[in-house]
Design a protein around this motif. Structure first.
Motif: not given
Length: 95
Positions: A28-30, A34-35, A49-50
Protein backbone atom coordinates in the motif's frame (compact mmCIF):
# COMPACT_ATOMS: atom_id res chain seq x y z
CA UNK A 1 3.40 -6.98 -6.06
CA UNK A 2 4.98 -8.29 -2.89
CA UNK A 3 4.38 -12.01 -3.44
CA UNK A 4 2.11 -14.64 -4.91
CA UNK A 5 0.21 -15.88 -1.86
CA UNK A 6 -1.54 -18.85 -3.47
CA UNK A 7 -1.95 -20.82 -6.66
CA UNK A 8 -4.60 -23.15 -5.32
CA UNK A 9 -7.76 -23.23 -3.29
CA UNK A 10 -8.68 -25.89 -0.76
CA UNK A 11 -12.20 -27.15 -0.15
CA UNK A 12 -12.98 -29.93 2.30
CA UNK A 13 -9.33 -30.95 2.29
CA UNK A 14 -9.13 -31.23 -1.51
CA UNK A 15 -6.63 -29.03 -3.33
CA UNK A 16 -7.54 -27.38 -6.62
CA UNK A 17 -4.27 -26.25 -8.17
CA UNK A 18 -4.20 -23.72 -10.96
CA UNK A 19 -1.50 -22.89 -13.48
CA UNK A 20 -1.61 -19.17 -12.70
CA UNK A 21 -1.39 -17.32 -9.39
CA UNK A 22 -4.69 -17.04 -7.54
CA UNK A 23 -3.99 -14.45 -4.86
CA UNK A 24 -1.25 -11.85 -4.60
CA UNK A 25 -0.11 -9.44 -1.89
CA UNK A 26 0.37 -5.79 -2.88
CA UNK A 27 2.10 -3.00 -0.97
CA UNK A 28 0.00 0.00 0.00
CA UNK A 29 1.19 3.52 -0.78
CA UNK A 30 0.03 6.76 0.84
CA UNK A 31 -1.21 9.84 -1.03
CA UNK A 32 2.37 11.12 -1.47
CA UNK A 33 3.52 7.90 -3.15
CA UNK A 34 5.48 6.59 -0.15
CA UNK A 35 5.17 3.03 1.10
CA UNK A 36 2.56 3.02 3.84
CA UNK A 37 3.66 1.89 7.29
CA UNK A 38 1.00 1.72 10.00
CA UNK A 39 1.64 4.29 12.77
CA UNK A 40 1.64 1.59 15.48
CA UNK A 41 4.51 -0.14 13.65
CA UNK A 42 6.49 3.10 13.51
CA UNK A 43 5.85 3.65 17.25
CA UNK A 44 7.20 0.16 17.92
CA UNK A 45 10.30 0.89 15.82
CA UNK A 46 9.23 -1.46 13.01
CA UNK A 47 9.44 -0.23 9.43
CA UNK A 48 7.30 -2.99 7.98
CA UNK A 49 5.37 -1.80 4.92
CA UNK A 50 1.65 -2.48 4.79
CA UNK A 51 0.20 -4.83 2.23
CA UNK A 52 -3.17 -6.25 1.27
CA UNK A 53 -4.06 -9.57 -0.36
CA UNK A 54 -6.15 -9.56 -3.53
CA UNK A 55 -7.70 -12.21 -5.74
CA UNK A 56 -6.46 -11.69 -9.32
CA UNK A 57 -10.03 -11.09 -10.52
CA UNK A 58 -9.90 -7.80 -8.57
CA UNK A 59 -6.89 -6.48 -10.49
CA UNK A 60 -5.98 -5.32 -13.98
CA UNK A 61 -2.45 -6.05 -15.23
CA UNK A 62 -1.01 -2.89 -16.83
CA UNK A 63 2.78 -3.37 -16.70
CA UNK A 64 5.30 -6.07 -15.95
CA UNK A 65 8.58 -5.14 -14.27
CA UNK A 66 11.71 -6.31 -16.11
CA UNK A 67 15.42 -5.73 -15.57
CA UNK A 68 15.42 -2.96 -18.18
CA UNK A 69 12.24 -1.21 -16.98
CA UNK A 70 8.53 -1.77 -17.31
CA UNK A 71 6.89 -3.62 -20.20
CA UNK A 72 3.31 -2.50 -20.90
CA UNK A 73 0.69 -5.21 -21.31
CA UNK A 74 -1.45 -4.52 -24.37
CA UNK A 75 -4.01 -7.30 -23.81
CA UNK A 76 -4.28 -8.04 -20.08
CA UNK A 77 -5.67 -11.44 -19.09
CA UNK A 78 -9.30 -11.62 -18.01
CA UNK A 79 -8.86 -12.96 -14.47
CA UNK A 80 -12.63 -12.85 -13.94
CA UNK A 81 -12.81 -16.06 -16.01
CA UNK A 82 -10.64 -17.73 -13.39
CA UNK A 83 -13.01 -16.48 -10.67
CA UNK A 84 -15.99 -17.87 -12.61
CA UNK A 85 -14.29 -21.30 -12.68
CA UNK A 86 -13.66 -21.10 -8.94
CA UNK A 87 -17.27 -20.13 -8.28
CA UNK A 88 -18.49 -23.20 -10.19
CA UNK A 89 -16.22 -25.44 -8.07
CA UNK A 90 -17.46 -23.76 -4.88
CA UNK A 91 -21.09 -24.28 -5.90
CA UNK A 92 -20.45 -28.03 -6.07
CA UNK A 93 -19.70 -27.91 -2.35
CA UNK A 94 -22.41 -25.34 -1.49
CA UNK A 95 -19.88 -22.99 0.12
Amino acid sequence: MVEVTSTQMRINGNHYRQKTPRNVALHLYDATGQLMVHPEYITAGLLVPSYVDFHLSELILYKIATESGYRPVSAPPDWSLMWAQEESILKEFAT
